[in-house]
Motif scaffolding. Structure first.
Motif, PDB file in Angstrom:
ATOM      1  N   THR A 175      39.187  32.227  37.520  1.00 20.33           N
ATOM      2  CA  THR A 175      40.110  33.360  37.640  1.00 20.33           C
ATOM      3  C   THR A 175      41.472  33.002  37.081  1.00 20.33           C
ATOM      4  O   THR A 175      42.088  33.790  36.357  1.00 20.33           O
ATOM      5  N   CYS A 190      40.209  40.887  44.331  1.00 23.38           N
ATOM      6  CA  CYS A 190      39.254  41.954  43.996  1.00 23.38           C
ATOM      7  C   CYS A 190      38.756  41.790  42.562  1.00 23.38           C
ATOM      8  O   CYS A 190      37.565  41.962  42.291  1.00 23.38           O
ATOM      9  N   PHE A 191      39.654  41.470  41.648  1.00 21.56           N
ATOM     10  CA  PHE A 191      39.272  41.199  40.257  1.00 21.56           C
ATOM     11  C   PHE A 191      38.293  40.032  40.196  1.00 21.56           C
ATOM     12  O   PHE A 191      37.265  40.085  39.519  1.00 21.56           O
ATOM     13  N   ARG A 192      38.586  38.960  40.933  1.00 22.05           N
ATOM     14  CA  ARG A 192      37.741  37.768  40.946  1.00 22.05           C
ATOM     15  C   ARG A 192      36.345  38.093  41.452  1.00 22.05           C
ATOM     16  O   ARG A 192      35.342  37.703  40.849  1.00 22.05           O
ATOM     17  N   ARG A 193      36.254  38.856  42.527  1.00 22.35           N
ATOM     18  CA  ARG A 193      34.951  39.194  43.105  1.00 22.35           C
ATOM     19  C   ARG A 193      34.171  40.160  42.211  1.00 22.35           C
ATOM     20  O   ARG A 193      32.959  40.031  42.056  1.00 22.35           O
ATOM     21  N   GLU A 194      34.886  41.110  41.630  1.00 26.31           N
ATOM     22  CA  GLU A 194      34.230  42.105  40.765  1.00 26.31           C
ATOM     23  C   GLU A 194      33.611  41.441  39.539  1.00 26.31           C
ATOM     24  O   GLU A 194      32.508  41.777  39.120  1.00 26.31           O
ATOM     25  N   GLU A 195      34.324  40.488  38.962  1.00 24.11           N
ATOM     26  CA  GLU A 195      33.850  39.818  37.756  1.00 24.11           C
ATOM     27  C   GLU A 195      32.960  38.618  38.049  1.00 24.11           C
ATOM     28  O   GLU A 195      32.322  38.090  37.153  1.00 24.11           O
ATOM     29  N   GLY A 196      32.946  38.162  39.303  1.00 30.96           N
ATOM     30  CA  GLY A 196      32.091  37.033  39.681  1.00 30.96           C
ATOM     31  C   GLY A 196      32.624  35.681  39.253  1.00 30.96           C
ATOM     32  O   GLY A 196      31.863  34.741  39.031  1.00 30.96           O
ATOM     33  N   TRP A 248      40.262  43.395  54.436  1.00 32.24           N
ATOM     34  CA  TRP A 248      39.050  43.602  53.638  1.00 32.24           C
ATOM     35  C   TRP A 248      38.282  44.825  54.132  1.00 32.24           C
ATOM     36  O   TRP A 248      37.695  45.553  53.332  1.00 32.24           O
ATOM     37  N   SER A 293      37.351  52.200  49.410  1.00 33.00           N
ATOM     38  CA  SER A 293      36.464  52.259  48.253  1.00 33.00           C
ATOM     39  C   SER A 293      35.205  53.063  48.556  1.00 33.00           C
ATOM     40  O   SER A 293      34.673  53.742  47.680  1.00 33.00           O
TER      41      SER A 293
END
Length: 113
Positions: free
Chosen positions: A35, A23-29, A74, A81
């Protein structure tokens, strides 16, 4: 995540930790390789995940764990969310990646006639 969410996946990290990292990886792109590098310097996130600075998972591990999660994980995250935001009643979401161009053109042709 089921009853095994807190257990390490094949001797590594618990499933929930992998989900948080993804989730962190996807949020930050970030890519998987980025990552891994970013996590090395994000001590606050490592503390939350209870991971030592030298024990950050390799980018290949992250890539493999991302593919191992079932779609229901997912979808559950998406559902949770979506419930956290106010609902206006005018929302449409399509996560199927199904090409509707052909069906829409067929319907349009039929309805005009």
């Amino acid at each position: 995540m089921g009853k095994h969410a807190g257990e390490p996946a094949s001797g590594g990290f618990a499933c929930w930790k992998h989900v948080v990292i993804h989730c962190f990886r996807r949020e930050e792109g970030y890519s998987f390789r980025e990552t891994e590098n970013r996590l090395e310097y994000m001590t606050a996130l490592l503390e939350v995940l209870d991971i030592e600075e030298g024990d950050v998972p390799d980018f290949t591990t992250l890539n493999k764990s991302f593919d191992r999660f079932k779609m229901w994980v997912w979808r559950a995250l998406l559902r949770v969310s979506a419930q956290q935001h106010p609902q206006s009643g005018h929302v449409a979401l399509d996560s199927t990646f199904f090409d509707r161009g052909h069906a829409s053109a067929y319907y349009r042709t039929r309805s005009v006639s």
